[in-house]
Design a protein around this motif. Structure first.
Motif, PDB file in Angstrom:
ATOM      1  N   GLU A  96       2.302  35.072  15.829  1.00 27.35           N
ATOM      2  CA  GLU A  96       2.058  34.846  17.249  1.00 27.35           C
ATOM      3  C   GLU A  96       0.901  33.857  17.458  1.00 27.35           C
ATOM      4  N   GLN A 125       5.742  32.497  16.213  1.00 27.64           N
ATOM      5  CA  GLN A 125       5.859  33.435  17.335  1.00 27.64           C
ATOM      6  C   GLN A 125       6.850  34.571  17.059  1.00 27.64           C
ATOM      7  N   CYS A 126       7.686  34.915  18.035  1.00 31.96           N
ATOM      8  CA  CYS A 126       8.451  36.175  18.005  1.00 31.96           C
ATOM      9  C   CYS A 126       9.730  36.014  17.195  1.00 31.96           C
ATOM     10  N   ARG A 131       6.139  40.906  13.408  1.00 33.75           N
ATOM     11  CA  ARG A 131       5.297  39.862  13.998  1.00 33.75           C
ATOM     12  C   ARG A 131       3.841  40.117  13.630  1.00 33.75           C
ATOM     13  N   ALA A 133       0.378  39.844  14.904  1.00 34.14           N
ATOM     14  CA  ALA A 133      -0.143  39.698  16.261  1.00 34.14           C
ATOM     15  C   ALA A 133      -1.272  40.691  16.480  1.00 34.14           C
TER      16      ALA A 133
END
Length: 271
Positions: A96, A125-126, A131, A133
């Protein structure tokens, strides 16, 4: 001539027995004998002489054995390397925004230590099985595996403070804030911004963009320390209060069907 004939020859030469060689190669005796016959026809010479108990090798077979043994070993090694590559555990992780490169490197080192031979695939990112993050970005249906914790700091342009300036709270400074109102952390930071949050110097979509504005001398921002450390033209100062975020893997329970992710989780939790 082909690899199967070479393997048959090596097995018979080493076993000195057709039956034992066939068992070793998981072949029928007629299939093995057929491979030897085809090799002898291709070479134009007899390689074995059948006896009541086993076989005897000819002089031509003795001369041929070292070379064919080496060729079979090299072919077996090549096939094994490709099979191992095909069987390598794979794990795809989306990274992310606002995750520092040092944090990504920490993840990669941890994953390799927990899952030997892992093929790690990083995407933006996703994406993927999980992920990387901050915990603030975890969805309601996701689990969270914490990897590290980092503090928030005050980021200022270089030369914004004299070298001997004593650390204080952000409220002690005449602060032109750069804020990230769309970021998940914004509500946590509002009490620090105080009344000046209503009239910021600039707005940014994420911490990385906020730091670009800080480096340009636009104002000051509250950001995770690892991000600020990587930006030239930015210095940091403690906030004077403990404010941290956790970085880790966000993933759905179903993703644990990937054995590599389950192994990584178990390794981190057992550390």
């Amino acid at each position: 001539m082909d690899y199967r004939q070479f393997r048959a020859f090596v097995a018979v030469f080493e076993e000195r027995n057709i039956t034992a060689a066939a068992q070793r190669l998981h072949l029928s005796q007629p299939a093995l004998s057929g491979s030897i016959r085809l090799l002898e026809e291709a070479l134009g010479t007899a390689l074995f002489v059948r006896k009541a108990r086993g076989v005897e090798v000819t002089d031509d077979a003795r001369a041929l054995y070292p070379q064919l043994r080496r060729m079979v070993a090299e072919a077996d090694d090549l096939a094994q390397r490709f099979r191992q590559r095909g069987a390598r555990a794979r794990l795809t992780i989306g990274v992310e925004e606002d995750v520092a490169r040092s944090t990504v490197q920490h993840l990669a080192a941890t994953a390799r230590a927990c899952v030997p031979g892992l093929q790690l695939h990083l995407l933006a990112q996703c994406e993927g099985d999980a992920r990387l993050a901050s915990e603030e970005l975890r969805c309601e249906d996701e689990l969270f595996l914490p990897l590290l914790s980092e503090r928030y700091v005050l980021a200022l342009p270089d030369q914004a403070l004299p070298p001997d300036h004593a650390a204080g709270t952000p409220q002690d400074l005449a602060t032109d804030w750069i804020v990230c109102p769309s970021h998940a952390s914004h509500q946590r930071l509002m009490p620090i911004y105080g009344s000046r949050a209503d009239t910021p110097a600039a707005l940014a979509g994420n911490f990385s963009l906020a730091l670009d504005l800080v480096a340009a001398g636009v104002g000051r921002a509250i950001v995770p320390e690892t991000l600020a450390q990587a930006i030239p033209g930015v210095q940091t100062q403690p906030l004077g209060l403990e404010l941290k975020r956790r970085i880790g893997l966000c993933y759905n329970a179903q993703a644990l069907g990937n054995g590599a992710l389950a192994q990584l989780r178990d390794g981190v939790l057992g550390a």
